[in-house]
Design a protein around this motif. Structure first.
Motif, PDB file in Angstrom:
ATOM      1  N   VAL A 183      46.028  35.432  32.756  1.00 42.30           N
ATOM      2  CA  VAL A 183      45.772  35.217  33.970  1.00 42.30           C
ATOM      3  C   VAL A 183      46.217  36.266  35.212  1.00 42.30           C
ATOM      4  O   VAL A 183      45.449  36.230  36.048  1.00 42.30           O
ATOM      5  CB  VAL A 183      46.981  33.783  34.572  1.00 42.30           C
ATOM      6  CG1 VAL A 183      46.673  33.505  36.070  1.00 42.30           C
ATOM      7  CG2 VAL A 183      46.500  32.646  33.493  1.00 42.30           C
ATOM      8  N   LEU A 184      47.037  37.120  35.024  1.00 44.04           N
ATOM      9  CA  LEU A 184      47.238  38.204  35.683  1.00 44.04           C
ATOM     10  C   LEU A 184      46.191  38.895  35.884  1.00 44.04           C
ATOM     11  O   LEU A 184      45.754  39.599  37.069  1.00 44.04           O
ATOM     12  CB  LEU A 184      48.482  39.097  35.225  1.00 44.04           C
ATOM     13  CG  LEU A 184      49.783  38.440  35.160  1.00 44.04           C
ATOM     14  CD1 LEU A 184      50.780  39.339  34.530  1.00 44.04           C
ATOM     15  CD2 LEU A 184      50.051  38.018  36.585  1.00 44.04           C
ATOM     16  N   GLU A 185      45.086  39.279  34.922  1.00 42.64           N
ATOM     17  CA  GLU A 185      43.822  39.914  35.000  1.00 42.64           C
ATOM     18  C   GLU A 185      43.100  39.166  36.168  1.00 42.64           C
ATOM     19  O   GLU A 185      42.534  40.059  36.990  1.00 42.64           O
ATOM     20  CB  GLU A 185      43.222  39.793  33.647  1.00 42.64           C
ATOM     21  CG  GLU A 185      41.974  40.860  33.733  1.00 42.64           C
ATOM     22  CD  GLU A 185      41.605  40.924  32.134  1.00 42.64           C
ATOM     23  OE1 GLU A 185      42.261  41.295  31.276  1.00 42.64           O
ATOM     24  OE2 GLU A 185      40.373  40.298  32.037  1.00 42.64           O
ATOM     25  N   LEU A 186      42.936  37.999  36.101  1.00 43.43           N
ATOM     26  CA  LEU A 186      42.480  37.244  37.286  1.00 43.43           C
ATOM     27  C   LEU A 186      43.074  37.563  38.700  1.00 43.43           C
ATOM     28  O   LEU A 186      42.512  37.901  39.589  1.00 43.43           O
ATOM     29  CB  LEU A 186      42.223  35.761  37.047  1.00 43.43           C
ATOM     30  CG  LEU A 186      41.432  34.828  38.335  1.00 43.43           C
ATOM     31  CD1 LEU A 186      40.224  35.295  38.342  1.00 43.43           C
ATOM     32  CD2 LEU A 186      41.788  33.473  37.706  1.00 43.43           C
ATOM     33  N   CYS A 187      44.276  37.631  38.532  1.00 43.98           N
ATOM     34  CA  CYS A 187      44.811  37.763  40.040  1.00 43.98           C
ATOM     35  C   CYS A 187      44.730  39.182  40.410  1.00 43.98           C
ATOM     36  O   CYS A 187      44.519  39.385  41.629  1.00 43.98           O
ATOM     37  CB  CYS A 187      46.458  37.679  39.693  1.00 43.98           C
ATOM     38  SG  CYS A 187      47.101  35.949  39.316  1.00 43.98           S
ATOM     39  N   VAL A 188      44.854  40.248  39.580  1.00 43.76           N
ATOM     40  CA  VAL A 188      44.611  41.610  39.959  1.00 43.76           C
ATOM     41  C   VAL A 188      42.912  41.764  40.603  1.00 43.76           C
ATOM     42  O   VAL A 188      42.916  42.219  41.662  1.00 43.76           O
ATOM     43  CB  VAL A 188      44.540  42.595  38.708  1.00 43.76           C
ATOM     44  CG1 VAL A 188      44.072  44.125  39.069  1.00 43.76           C
ATOM     45  CG2 VAL A 188      46.169  42.591  38.394  1.00 43.76           C
ATOM     46  N   LEU A 189      41.980  41.140  40.122  1.00 33.79           N
ATOM     47  CA  LEU A 189      40.870  41.147  40.301  1.00 33.79           C
ATOM     48  C   LEU A 189      40.707  40.442  41.795  1.00 33.79           C
ATOM     49  O   LEU A 189      39.795  40.880  42.677  1.00 33.79           O
ATOM     50  CB  LEU A 189      39.743  40.466  39.442  1.00 33.79           C
ATOM     51  CG  LEU A 189      39.541  41.172  38.069  1.00 33.79           C
ATOM     52  CD1 LEU A 189      38.858  40.172  37.027  1.00 33.79           C
ATOM     53  CD2 LEU A 189      38.597  42.481  38.225  1.00 33.79           C
ATOM     54  N   SER A 190      41.388  39.439  42.040  1.00 32.54           N
ATOM     55  CA  SER A 190      41.516  38.648  43.431  1.00 32.54           C
ATOM     56  C   SER A 190      41.992  39.586  44.247  1.00 32.54           C
ATOM     57  O   SER A 190      41.460  39.490  45.518  1.00 32.54           O
ATOM     58  CB  SER A 190      42.082  37.264  43.128  1.00 32.54           C
ATOM     59  OG  SER A 190      41.508  36.445  42.401  1.00 32.54           O
ATOM     60  N   LEU A 191      43.061  40.339  44.107  1.00 29.58           N
ATOM     61  CA  LEU A 191      43.685  41.287  44.983  1.00 29.58           C
ATOM     62  C   LEU A 191      42.794  42.235  45.353  1.00 29.58           C
ATOM     63  O   LEU A 191      42.507  42.493  46.617  1.00 29.58           O
ATOM     64  CB  LEU A 191      45.065  41.920  44.472  1.00 29.58           C
ATOM     65  CG  LEU A 191      46.523  40.799  44.388  1.00 29.58           C
ATOM     66  CD1 LEU A 191      47.270  41.606  43.659  1.00 29.58           C
ATOM     67  CD2 LEU A 191      46.591  40.706  45.724  1.00 29.58           C
ATOM     68  N   LEU A 192      42.053  42.742  44.481  1.00 29.18           N
ATOM     69  CA  LEU A 192      41.235  43.863  44.849  1.00 29.18           C
ATOM     70  C   LEU A 192      39.862  43.367  45.452  1.00 29.18           C
ATOM     71  O   LEU A 192      39.102  44.148  46.141  1.00 29.18           O
ATOM     72  CB  LEU A 192      40.677  44.574  43.300  1.00 29.18           C
ATOM     73  CG  LEU A 192      42.011  45.300  42.758  1.00 29.18           C
ATOM     74  CD1 LEU A 192      41.499  45.960  41.506  1.00 29.18           C
ATOM     75  CD2 LEU A 192      42.529  46.181  43.583  1.00 29.18           C
ATOM     76  N   GLU A 193      39.848  42.342  45.267  1.00 29.53           N
ATOM     77  CA  GLU A 193      38.335  41.640  45.940  1.00 29.53           C
ATOM     78  C   GLU A 193      38.703  41.874  47.572  1.00 29.53           C
ATOM     79  O   GLU A 193      37.706  41.903  48.314  1.00 29.53           O
ATOM     80  CB  GLU A 193      38.110  40.043  45.885  1.00 29.53           C
ATOM     81  CG  GLU A 193      36.887  39.468  46.204  1.00 29.53           C
ATOM     82  CD  GLU A 193      36.702  38.167  45.949  1.00 29.53           C
ATOM     83  OE1 GLU A 193      37.844  37.529  45.423  1.00 29.53           O
ATOM     84  OE2 GLU A 193      35.492  37.448  46.139  1.00 29.53           O
ATOM     85  N   GLY A 235      40.466  43.838  48.956  1.00 27.71           N
ATOM     86  CA  GLY A 235      40.710  45.133  49.626  1.00 27.71           C
ATOM     87  C   GLY A 235      41.205  46.372  48.487  1.00 27.71           C
ATOM     88  O   GLY A 235      41.800  45.922  47.592  1.00 27.71           O
ATOM     89  N   ASP A 236      41.000  47.618  48.506  1.00 31.19           N
ATOM     90  CA  ASP A 236      41.253  48.511  47.791  1.00 31.19           C
ATOM     91  C   ASP A 236      42.859  48.403  47.756  1.00 31.19           C
ATOM     92  O   ASP A 236      43.327  48.506  48.768  1.00 31.19           O
ATOM     93  CB  ASP A 236      40.668  50.062  48.050  1.00 31.19           C
ATOM     94  CG  ASP A 236      39.127  49.880  48.186  1.00 31.19           C
ATOM     95  OD1 ASP A 236      38.597  48.897  47.580  1.00 31.19           O
ATOM     96  OD2 ASP A 236      38.242  50.979  48.235  1.00 31.19           O
TER      97      ASP A 236
END
Lengths: 115, 230
Positions: free
Chosen positions: A10-20, A22-23
């Motif tokens: 699930v953390l993978e999804l969270c990282v992608l969401s964070l990066l969506e 902003g960098d």
């Protein structure tokens, strides 16, 4: 407590969401995680690395004021597509789980609905 | 745990990976420590929050024979999947059946166009620079060997004269020559050892620069001291 393996996925999804939104650089991502999820900071970097190797995330070096140059991570278009897919799967999964819990774990209702 | 100890243990735990892969991972952790330091955290606290070096390293392995020493940890993890325990996040973890199973996860450092640019740059600038460095290297190496041989010769002459001639004045002069020879010998040895260290650092830094955009710190991140290089 959530199963560790499950949580890592699930953390993978969270990282992608964070990066969506902003960098971000690695430490920044780790801090965003530690504010909300109980996990060690060291778990963030393998996730970023994997996403980068898959082409879902790009990285670049940027100077920071008064500190060392930072390695920023940026979501790619492929990453955005992947994130939307994961998010859709996650929403569907949680919906099913919530449904199951609200039914008082009456599995017969679930089996009938999906027969 | 202090930063340097953490880095050393992480390097050791990642020893199954090649140098560049290891260096990229270690650089991320070094950056993490630096950011945390600027945020006012001490090294002990940062180490605690990162998890053990071994557990961090374990997350980079794909479950193959790259990390045989973590095989028991993998079995333990499978048990944890059915009965997770509090605090298990800091234990070595192996994602044999999880999202970290792709053996190519380390194999995409850049795009094809990147490699073409690197190749052209290497042909235009790299080869002449490399030849110059190689010449310098050979010159310094020869100089070092020459100094050692000269040192041995002068030392031998001094000792021979000192033992052959028993006159006091000549003995003193011969001993002086011997000390001078010994000095040259040590200078030569020191020169060669530092050349080896410099060259190793240069090659590793050049490789790391291509891969990560960063050079390798002189005295950390697994760069051996001259004792390690010898």
């Amino acid at each position: 407590m959530l199963n560790i393996q499950f949580k890592k996925g699930v953390l993978e999804l969270c990282v992608l969401s964070l990066l969506e939104r902003g960098d971000r650089y690695g430490y920044d991502v780790a801090q965003a995680f530690s504010e909300r999820i109980h996990t060690s900071d060291g778990t963030v970097y393998p996730i970023l690395r994997r996403l980068s190797s898959e082409g879902y995330v790009d990285s670049y070096i940027s100077e920071s004021s008064g500190g060392p140059a930072r390695k920023y991570y940026k979501l790619t278009p492929e990453g955005l597509t992947f994130k939307n897919l994961l998010q859709s799967e996650w929403m569907d999964f949680t919906k099913q789980v919530n449904s199951l819990l609200n039914d008082g774990l009456d599995l017969s209702n679930y089996e009938e609905a999906h027969a | 745990m202090k930063r340097q100890e953490y880095i050393n243990r992480l390097n050791a735990a990642l020893s199954n990976l090649n140098y560049l892969e290891r260096q990229e991972i270690v650089n991320d952790i070094i950056d993490h420590f630096e950011e945390a330091r600027q945020a006012g955290l001490d090294e002990e606290a940062v180490s605690e929050k990162l998890g053990t070096p071994e557990s961090v390293a374990a997350t980079y392995f794909d479950g193959s024979d790259q990390a045989p020493e973590t095989a028991s940890a993998a079995e333990k993890d499978n048990q944890q999947d059915t009965a997770p325990e509090p605090g298990a996040a800091t234990e070595p973890h192996n994602y044999q059946n999880g999202p970290y199973t792709d053996p190519n996860m380390f194999k995409k450092p850049g795009t094809d166009s990147d490699y073409i640019v690197y190749g052209v740059l290497f042909l235009v600038f790299g080869i002449p620079i490399l030849m110059t460095i190689l010449s310098l290297y050979i010159g310094l190496w020869s100089g070092g060997i020459g100094m050692i041989i000269s040192g041995i010769a002068v030392l031998a002459v001094g000792i021979t004269v000192a033992t052959g001639m028993m006159l006091t004045g000549i003995i003193i002069a011969a001993l002086s020559i011997s000390v001078f020879g010994l000095g040259m010998l040590l200078l030569g040895i020191g020169l060669i050892k530092n050349i080896v260290k410099l060259c190793r650092w240069y090659v590793n830094s050049a490789a790391s620069l291509f891969k990560t955009g960063k050079t390798v710190p002189w005295n950390e991140s697994g760069i051996p001291t001259w004792k390690g290089a010898a």
